[in-house]
Design a protein around this motif. Structure first.
Motif, PDB file in Angstrom:
ATOM      1  N   MET A  79       0.708  -1.370   0.086  1.00 12.10           N
ATOM      2  CA  MET A  79      -0.016  -0.164   0.101  1.00 12.10           C
ATOM      3  C   MET A  79       0.790   1.251   0.068  1.00 12.10           C
ATOM      4  N   GLU A  80       1.974   1.193   0.657  1.00 14.06           N
ATOM      5  CA  GLU A  80       2.791   2.381   0.776  1.00 14.06           C
ATOM      6  C   GLU A  80       3.315   2.716  -0.556  1.00 14.06           C
ATOM      7  N   ARG A  81       3.973   1.555  -1.349  1.00 18.22           N
ATOM      8  CA  ARG A  81       4.611   1.730  -2.426  1.00 18.22           C
ATOM      9  C   ARG A  81       3.521   2.314  -3.500  1.00 18.22           C
ATOM     10  N   ALA A  82       2.282   1.793  -3.564  1.00 19.26           N
ATOM     11  CA  ALA A  82       1.294   2.355  -4.446  1.00 19.26           C
ATOM     12  C   ALA A  82       0.451   3.563  -3.880  1.00 19.26           C
ATOM     13  N   ASP A  83       1.073   4.146  -2.743  1.00 15.71           N
ATOM     14  CA  ASP A  83       0.391   5.425  -2.238  1.00 15.71           C
ATOM     15  C   ASP A  83      -0.947   5.308  -2.151  1.00 15.71           C
ATOM     16  N   LEU A  84      -1.338   4.134  -1.390  1.00 15.40           N
ATOM     17  CA  LEU A  84      -2.806   4.065  -1.323  1.00 15.40           C
ATOM     18  C   LEU A  84      -3.115   4.058   0.228  1.00 15.40           C
ATOM     19  N   THR A  85      -4.472   4.444   0.685  1.00 14.97           N
ATOM     20  CA  THR A  85      -4.844   4.163   1.801  1.00 14.97           C
ATOM     21  C   THR A  85      -5.826   3.136   1.604  1.00 14.97           C
ATOM     22  N   ILE A  86      -6.309   2.621   2.897  1.00 14.63           N
ATOM     23  CA  ILE A  86      -6.931   1.404   3.130  1.00 14.63           C
ATOM     24  C   ILE A  86      -8.302   1.335   2.171  1.00 14.63           C
ATOM     25  N   GLU A  87      -8.930   2.737   2.257  1.00 12.74           N
ATOM     26  CA  GLU A  87     -10.025   2.766   1.595  1.00 12.74           C
ATOM     27  C   GLU A  87      -9.952   2.879   0.099  1.00 12.74           C
ATOM     28  N   GLU A  88      -8.681   3.681  -0.419  1.00 13.68           N
ATOM     29  CA  GLU A  88      -8.347   3.381  -1.787  1.00 13.68           C
ATOM     30  C   GLU A  88      -8.099   2.017  -2.360  1.00 13.68           C
ATOM     31  N   LEU A  89      -7.425   1.220  -1.542  1.00 17.48           N
ATOM     32  CA  LEU A  89      -6.964  -0.060  -2.036  1.00 17.48           C
ATOM     33  C   LEU A  89      -8.167  -0.851  -2.055  1.00 17.48           C
ATOM     34  N   ALA A  90      -9.185  -0.615  -1.191  1.00 20.51           N
ATOM     35  CA  ALA A  90     -10.403  -1.499  -1.112  1.00 20.51           C
ATOM     36  C   ALA A  90     -11.157  -1.103  -2.431  1.00 20.51           C
ATOM     37  N   GLN A  91     -11.214   0.491  -2.707  1.00 16.04           N
ATOM     38  CA  GLN A  91     -11.782   0.628  -3.985  1.00 16.04           C
ATOM     39  C   GLN A  91     -10.978  -0.054  -5.135  1.00 16.04           C
ATOM     40  N   PRO A 144     -13.318  -2.506   2.706  1.00 21.99           N
ATOM     41  CA  PRO A 144     -12.216  -1.646   3.585  1.00 21.99           C
ATOM     42  C   PRO A 144     -11.841  -2.190   4.984  1.00 21.99           C
ATOM     43  N   ALA A 145     -12.955  -2.787   5.672  1.00 21.12           N
ATOM     44  CA  ALA A 145     -12.748  -3.535   6.824  1.00 21.12           C
ATOM     45  C   ALA A 145     -11.731  -4.613   6.828  1.00 21.12           C
ATOM     46  N   THR A 146     -11.996  -5.198   5.749  1.00 22.98           N
ATOM     47  CA  THR A 146     -11.197  -6.447   5.564  1.00 22.98           C
ATOM     48  C   THR A 146      -9.757  -6.076   5.183  1.00 22.98           C
ATOM     49  N   VAL A 147      -9.535  -5.043   4.431  1.00 25.04           N
ATOM     50  CA  VAL A 147      -8.134  -4.331   3.919  1.00 25.04           C
ATOM     51  C   VAL A 147      -7.684  -3.894   5.422  1.00 25.04           C
ATOM     52  N   GLY A 148      -8.555  -3.302   6.150  1.00 29.24           N
ATOM     53  CA  GLY A 148      -7.824  -2.814   7.450  1.00 29.24           C
ATOM     54  C   GLY A 148      -7.406  -3.802   8.561  1.00 29.24           C
ATOM     55  N   ARG A 149      -8.101  -5.036   8.515  1.00 31.14           N
ATOM     56  CA  ARG A 149      -7.683  -6.130   9.319  1.00 31.14           C
ATOM     57  C   ARG A 149      -6.468  -6.817   8.838  1.00 31.14           C
ATOM     58  N   LEU A 150      -6.240  -7.149   7.429  1.00 32.69           N
ATOM     59  CA  LEU A 150      -4.942  -7.472   7.002  1.00 32.69           C
ATOM     60  C   LEU A 150      -3.740  -6.799   6.982  1.00 32.69           C
ATOM     61  N   THR A 151      -3.966  -5.389   7.237  1.00 34.16           N
ATOM     62  CA  THR A 151      -3.094  -4.533   7.248  1.00 34.16           C
ATOM     63  C   THR A 151      -2.584  -3.897   8.651  1.00 34.16           C
ATOM     64  N   GLY A 199      -2.903  -4.719  15.176  1.00 34.63           N
ATOM     65  CA  GLY A 199      -3.484  -4.723  16.553  1.00 34.63           C
ATOM     66  C   GLY A 199      -4.278  -6.039  16.921  1.00 34.63           C
ATOM     67  N   LYS A 200      -5.272  -5.989  18.073  1.00 33.93           N
ATOM     68  CA  LYS A 200      -6.112  -7.039  18.140  1.00 33.93           C
ATOM     69  C   LYS A 200      -6.988  -7.558  17.028  1.00 33.93           C
ATOM     70  N   SER A 201      -7.534  -6.683  16.055  1.00 35.43           N
ATOM     71  CA  SER A 201      -8.279  -7.263  14.999  1.00 35.43           C
ATOM     72  C   SER A 201      -7.472  -7.550  13.979  1.00 35.43           C
ATOM     73  N   ALA A 202      -6.307  -7.637  13.827  1.00 31.99           N
ATOM     74  CA  ALA A 202      -5.128  -7.951  12.816  1.00 31.99           C
ATOM     75  C   ALA A 202      -5.588  -9.451  12.504  1.00 31.99           C
ATOM     76  N   ARG A 203      -5.297  -9.958  11.170  1.00 37.82           N
ATOM     77  CA  ARG A 203      -5.697 -11.226  10.381  1.00 37.82           C
ATOM     78  C   ARG A 203      -4.453 -11.548  10.074  1.00 37.82           C
ATOM     79  N   THR A 204      -3.975 -12.797   9.947  1.00 38.60           N
ATOM     80  CA  THR A 204      -2.737 -13.370   9.370  1.00 38.60           C
ATOM     81  C   THR A 204      -3.033 -14.141   8.144  1.00 38.60           C
ATOM     82  N   ASN A 205      -4.097 -14.360   8.050  1.00 38.92           N
ATOM     83  CA  ASN A 205      -4.510 -15.034   6.628  1.00 38.92           C
ATOM     84  C   ASN A 205      -5.975 -14.617   6.271  1.00 38.92           C
TER      85      ASN A 205
END
Length: 88
Positions: A1-13, A27-34, A37-43
């Protein structure tokens, strides 16, 4: 996301453009993957990973392997693959 200069919402879009159904990844799924914190997902589902990877590739035109950092080796004892019989 950083290299593409995208926010969570922009990547979801951007995932909507690569999803044949146009739904993309929430966007919530992208947020959990990135997140880390406690809501983070590894897969995630293969389709989710594919849509995210393809969207990032289209934004950066970088080889897909350049978009992800992988650890040099895994110390995980969890088997993450399925046998062919379990594939649906």
């Amino acid at each position: 996301m950083e290299r593409a200069d995208l926010t969570i919402e922009e990547l979801a879009q951007a995932t909507k453009d690569v999803d044949p159904t146009g739904r993309g990844v929430a966007p919530a799924t992208v947020g959990r993957l990135t997140s880390r914190g406690k809501s983070a997902r590894t897969n995630c589902e293969w389709t989710t990973a594919w849509f995210v990877a393809e969207a990032l590739h289209r934004k950066t035109n970088a080889p897909l392997q350049d978009l992800f950092c992988m650890p040099p080796h895994s110390t995980s004892t969890i088997e993450r693959s399925r046998s062919d019989a379990e594939e649906g």
